[in-house]
Scaffold this motif. Structure first.
Motif, PDB file in Angstrom:
ATOM      1  N   ASP A  10     -19.295  88.966  18.438  1.00 41.03           N
ATOM      2  CA  ASP A  10     -20.603  89.609  18.232  1.00 41.03           C
ATOM      3  C   ASP A  10     -21.712  88.763  18.847  1.00 41.03           C
ATOM      4  O   ASP A  10     -22.757  89.289  19.245  1.00 41.03           O
ATOM      5  CB  ASP A  10     -20.886  89.784  16.733  1.00 41.03           C
ATOM      6  CG  ASP A  10     -20.060  90.922  16.125  1.00 41.03           C
ATOM      7  OD1 ASP A  10     -19.542  91.769  16.884  1.00 41.03           O
ATOM      8  OD2 ASP A  10     -19.937  90.949  14.883  1.00 41.03           O
ATOM      9  N   TYR A  13     -23.820  88.973  22.360  1.00 39.21           N
ATOM     10  CA  TYR A  13     -25.121  89.642  22.482  1.00 39.21           C
ATOM     11  C   TYR A  13     -26.152  88.693  23.081  1.00 39.21           C
ATOM     12  O   TYR A  13     -26.308  87.558  22.615  1.00 39.21           O
ATOM     13  CB  TYR A  13     -25.584  90.110  21.099  1.00 39.21           C
ATOM     14  CG  TYR A  13     -26.932  90.765  21.090  1.00 39.21           C
ATOM     15  CD1 TYR A  13     -27.083  92.099  21.438  1.00 39.21           C
ATOM     16  CD2 TYR A  13     -28.070  90.027  20.751  1.00 39.21           C
ATOM     17  CE1 TYR A  13     -28.341  92.696  21.445  1.00 39.21           C
ATOM     18  CE2 TYR A  13     -29.327  90.613  20.756  1.00 39.21           C
ATOM     19  CZ  TYR A  13     -29.452  91.950  21.102  1.00 39.21           C
ATOM     20  OH  TYR A  13     -30.695  92.529  21.120  1.00 39.21           O
ATOM     21  N   GLU A  24     -26.662  95.165  24.198  1.00 38.24           N
ATOM     22  CA  GLU A  24     -25.840  95.663  23.095  1.00 38.24           C
ATOM     23  C   GLU A  24     -24.537  96.285  23.609  1.00 38.24           C
ATOM     24  O   GLU A  24     -23.716  96.741  22.824  1.00 38.24           O
ATOM     25  CB  GLU A  24     -26.632  96.674  22.262  1.00 38.24           C
ATOM     26  CG  GLU A  24     -26.824  98.059  22.886  1.00 38.24           C
ATOM     27  CD  GLU A  24     -27.884  98.125  23.984  1.00 38.24           C
ATOM     28  OE1 GLU A  24     -28.399  97.074  24.404  1.00 38.24           O
ATOM     29  OE2 GLU A  24     -28.177  99.252  24.439  1.00 38.24           O
ATOM     30  N   ARG A  27     -20.982  95.020  22.078  1.00 39.57           N
ATOM     31  CA  ARG A  27     -20.588  95.522  20.762  1.00 39.57           C
ATOM     32  C   ARG A  27     -20.194  97.007  20.845  1.00 39.57           C
ATOM     33  O   ARG A  27     -19.244  97.437  20.191  1.00 39.57           O
ATOM     34  CB  ARG A  27     -21.735  95.353  19.760  1.00 39.57           C
ATOM     35  CG  ARG A  27     -21.359  95.813  18.368  1.00 39.57           C
ATOM     36  CD  ARG A  27     -22.587  95.990  17.501  1.00 39.57           C
ATOM     37  NE  ARG A  27     -23.168  94.722  17.082  1.00 39.57           N
ATOM     38  CZ  ARG A  27     -22.836  94.108  15.946  1.00 39.57           C
ATOM     39  NH1 ARG A  27     -21.934  94.633  15.146  1.00 39.57           N
ATOM     40  NH2 ARG A  27     -23.408  92.978  15.607  1.00 39.57           N
TER      41      ARG A  27
END
Ligand SMILES: [Zn+2]
Length: 333
Positions: A10, A13, A24, A27
């Motif tokens: 994650d 980002y 984004e 993700r």
């Protein structure tokens, strides 16, 4: 389960706020792969950040010091084209760690894909074009330092030329007199522009739109300068040609495939005209060639600025699907 690993965090980002680079997307790619059943949670591996020592295998101590102390000049910050922050530095160290892990996994499984990375515009002493650290070069140098590979080949299919890659891996041959780009001539009829039998330990291939960033394109081992508006068939023929030519000249222990989504015809920063299906065929071609020759492939995703971010996500997810189709097949002998 996939027959290979996907590298993701994650924290890939990029904290760059409202920007043409859809930070984004990483993700969203992961979520789509899980939601559609292409991948399972167990297919993903989470990387550790690269160490400073890893980064210094490619980048200069002066540049690394500036990044870590927030002392880039205004001009250097402008060239980067994304807003500097300590969090951004952390994200790039992680991207480099992701590429190191992808390289290691590729050597074990035949292929591995980092759902990130591909920051091919970073130079040893500066960043530009949204790229602070050259994660792929760091991974190659780390694998070499660990004695896991001797040679590597970068296959860069982002719509923008891999200027950082070319500069990093041709540095020892640079004479201060780079070949000019083939401007003003019908470049697509020229064939691979430069054959370099003394390519050193990393052979670089870049297929890119000629009339696009970067303005100055330091020579790769093979540069295919494509004219504006090239579609699927021409592109695939040039890619096939470049791969055959490259692999006639050079035997890599690892292929680093930079699978940019920006040759897409709806891309905001690209001027080629590939379709989503054509881009999947591109991925399949690279994977089939690598598998047929038993050369491990690590994949990074690089750019992708489609008007609709969902298209960029689809193109990147298709790279995973293409890998699953090519590497999921039993080897016929
Ligand atoms: Zn690009």
């Amino acid at each position: 389960m996939l027959p290979f690993k996907l590298i993701y965090s994650d924290a890939y980002y990029l904290p760059i706020g409202e920007h043409v680079f859809p930070a984004e997307k990483y993700r969203r790619i992961r979520d789509r792969l899980l939601a559609t059943g292409v991948a399972e949670v167990g297919d993903f591996l989470e990387p550790e950040p690269a160490t400073d020592q890893d980064i210094l295998l490619v980048h200069t101590p002066e540049y690394v010091h500036k990044l870590k102390t927030g002392t880039l000049s205004p001009r250097e910050q402008m060239e980067l084209e994304i807003p500097y922050s300590q969090e951004l530095v952390d994200a790039f160290w992680l991207a480099a760690g992701g590429s190191i892990l992808a390289a290691r996994q590729a050597l074990a499984d035949g292929i591995a894909i980092s759902i990130g990375g591909g920051f091919h515009h970073a130079f040893p002493d500066h960043g530009e074009g949204f790229c602070m650290i050259h994660d792929v070069a760091v991974a190659i140098r780390r694998m070499q330092r660990d004695g896991k590979i001797r040679t590597a080949m970068t296959v860069d299919c982002d719509v923008h030329q891999g200027n950082g890659t070319a500069a990093i891996f041709s540095a020892k041959h640079a004479q201060g007199n780079p070949l000019p780009s083939a401007s003003g001539s019908p470049v697509a009829t020229q064939g691979p522009r430069r054959k370099n039998p003394n390519a050193g330990d990393v052979f670089t291939i870049s297929l890119h739109q000629h009339n696009n960033y970067p303005l100055w394109k330091p020579p790769s081992s093979i540069d295919i300068d494509l004219p504006d508006g090239i579609g699927d068939d021409d592109y695939l023929a040039w890619l096939d040609n470049a791969l055959s030519s490259g692999l006639r000249q050079f035997e890599p222990d690892l292929i680093c495939y930079i699978a940019g989504a920006d040759p897409y015809r709806e891309d905001q920063l690209g001027g080629l005209a590939l379709t989503i299906e054509g881009l999947k065929q591109r991925d399949e071609l690279v994977f089939r060639v690598a598998r047929a020759r038993d050369i491990p492939v690590m994949v990074t995703f690089a750019g992708g600025y489609a008007r609709h971010v969902e298209d960029t996500v689809t193109i990147h997810c298709n790279t995973v699907i293409a890998a699953k189709e090519v590497f999921g097949l039993a080897v016929s002998s």
